[in-house]
Design a protein around this motif. Sequence first.
Motif, PDB file in Angstrom:
ATOM      1  N   SER A 173     -65.185  33.272 -41.427  1.00  0.00           N
ATOM      2  CA  SER A 173     -63.778  33.957 -41.514  1.00  0.00           C
ATOM      3  C   SER A 173     -62.930  32.816 -41.360  1.00  0.00           C
ATOM      4  CB  SER A 173     -63.853  34.905 -40.488  1.00  0.00           C
ATOM      5  OG  SER A 173     -64.600  36.115 -40.537  1.00  0.00           O
ATOM      6  N   TYR A 174     -63.380  31.727 -40.507  1.00  0.00           N
ATOM      7  CA  TYR A 174     -62.427  30.575 -40.503  1.00  0.00           C
ATOM      8  C   TYR A 174     -62.195  29.869 -41.579  1.00  0.00           C
ATOM      9  CZ  TYR A 174     -60.630  26.127 -38.634  1.00  0.00           C
ATOM     10  OH  TYR A 174     -59.910  25.076 -38.495  1.00  0.00           O
ATOM     11  N   VAL A 175     -63.209  29.641 -42.577  1.00  0.00           N
ATOM     12  CA  VAL A 175     -63.175  29.005 -43.611  1.00  0.00           C
ATOM     13  C   VAL A 175     -62.245  29.597 -44.523  1.00  0.00           C
ATOM     14  CG1 VAL A 175     -64.314  28.301 -45.566  1.00  0.00           C
ATOM     15  CG2 VAL A 175     -65.531  27.699 -43.530  1.00  0.00           C
ATOM     16  N   VAL A 176     -62.505  30.998 -44.780  1.00  0.00           N
ATOM     17  CA  VAL A 176     -61.678  31.878 -45.623  1.00  0.00           C
ATOM     18  C   VAL A 176     -60.013  31.640 -45.150  1.00  0.00           C
ATOM     19  CG1 VAL A 176     -61.193  34.131 -46.637  1.00  0.00           C
ATOM     20  CG2 VAL A 176     -63.307  33.137 -46.536  1.00  0.00           C
ATOM     21  N   ASP A 177     -59.817  31.873 -44.058  1.00  0.00           N
ATOM     22  CA  ASP A 177     -58.799  32.473 -43.391  1.00  0.00           C
ATOM     23  C   ASP A 177     -57.707  30.822 -43.298  1.00  0.00           C
ATOM     24  OD1 ASP A 177     -59.114  34.809 -43.305  1.00  0.00           O
ATOM     25  OD2 ASP A 177     -59.556  34.932 -41.238  1.00  0.00           O
ATOM     26  N   SER A 178     -58.501  29.750 -42.754  1.00  0.00           N
ATOM     27  CA  SER A 178     -57.744  28.752 -42.348  1.00  0.00           C
ATOM     28  C   SER A 178     -57.967  27.421 -43.166  1.00  0.00           C
ATOM     29  CB  SER A 178     -58.393  28.261 -41.062  1.00  0.00           C
ATOM     30  OG  SER A 178     -58.018  29.132 -40.018  1.00  0.00           O
ATOM     31  N   ILE A 179     -58.970  27.603 -44.128  1.00  0.00           N
ATOM     32  CA  ILE A 179     -59.536  26.332 -45.133  1.00  0.00           C
ATOM     33  C   ILE A 179     -58.867  26.538 -46.437  1.00  0.00           C
ATOM     34  CG2 ILE A 179     -61.018  24.663 -46.116  1.00  0.00           C
ATOM     35  CD1 ILE A 179     -62.508  24.913 -43.287  1.00  0.00           C
ATOM     36  N   LEU A 180     -59.312  27.964 -46.673  1.00  0.00           N
ATOM     37  CA  LEU A 180     -58.968  28.458 -48.143  1.00  0.00           C
ATOM     38  C   LEU A 180     -57.702  29.012 -48.104  1.00  0.00           C
ATOM     39  CD1 LEU A 180     -62.491  29.234 -49.413  1.00  0.00           C
ATOM     40  CD2 LEU A 180     -61.246  27.099 -49.889  1.00  0.00           C
ATOM     41  N   ASP A 181     -57.035  29.201 -46.972  1.00  0.00           N
ATOM     42  CA  ASP A 181     -55.726  30.098 -46.961  1.00  0.00           C
ATOM     43  C   ASP A 181     -55.886  31.620 -47.566  1.00  0.00           C
ATOM     44  OD1 ASP A 181     -54.156  27.766 -45.880  1.00  0.00           O
ATOM     45  OD2 ASP A 181     -53.937  27.254 -48.124  1.00  0.00           O
ATOM     46  N   GLY A 182     -56.961  32.277 -47.106  1.00  0.00           N
ATOM     47  CA  GLY A 182     -57.149  33.539 -47.523  1.00  0.00           C
ATOM     48  C   GLY A 182     -57.958  33.958 -48.904  1.00  0.00           C
TER      49      GLY A 182
END
Length: 317
Positions: A173-182
């Motif tokens: 979830s962190y990778v999608v939300d915070s690294i890939l901007d959703g």
Amino acid sequence: MKKNLSYIFVGLTIAVLLSCSSKDKRGGRTDTQTSGTISFYADESLSPIIEEEVKQFEFKFPKAKLEPVYTDEITGLQKIKDLKTCLLITTRGLTEREIAYLKTKRQLPEVFPIGYDGIAFIVNKNNNDTCISVKDIKRILSGQVKQWNQIYPNSKRGNIEVVFDNKQSATLSYVVDSILDGKPINSPNIVAAKTSKDVINYIDKTPNAIGVIGSNWLNDKRDTTNTTFKKNIHVMSVSLKDKANEMNSWKPYQAYLLDGRYPFARTLYCIVVDPQKALPWSFANYISSPTGQLIIFKAGLLPYRGDISIRTVNVKR
């Protein structure tokens, strides 16, 4: 150009946290703030630090028995919303919508941060390409880069495999939300292991893989200075610059989480729905107490409460 060698010592001073409570035993519960048996939920990626907090709490209160249930973030949040648990320890707070939903059930949740850990990228111990930029991490996760030699021209490791703990984890979830901007992960070679330990084991056996894991899994407990990671893998140094090198890249040490040089830090939370303010509430507050925060500090993570001091000592060779 040689990178200056320095040892960074992180010191912690914690203020006392005061709290008050009641010992209501409604609903058939018999636990108090210091006794009884309860189960609670926690994100699996946080299990090393939770185990240590439980161990020390039970030592202090021998009549208390805490039984953590490790699960993924989605399942844990659903247990809280269904009132199937009074305590969840995870990596995000509740949304306004989730709080409003709990209020319709006449429950007022308490949500408070307890610390920070890093999202670490790990590779096989025989892989010496260990500096990587945020830009290249995004290119790998988005599927723009599929081969090691697209980042490291001399590499012969072939396809890049990306390994997560599970498909519903807080790490993902962190990778999608915070690294890939959703945006979704589009890497063609995604591997979903079952647990964080499985990620480390997979990397240990797979020379062409990159594992994504919470940094609280990586500390070598033999090192009391919290500056040594596990010996069977390499932890990648991450750079905010477009081209990563040893001079501008940083690992998820406490000091670099604190000053922002390591870019991927997440906040850890306790979510408490315990109107009786008994054992779940007591344990959550223990984690926020000076003792609980010191446990987080000694585990190599960054406590939420306390005054952090940093000293840099240059070593001449």
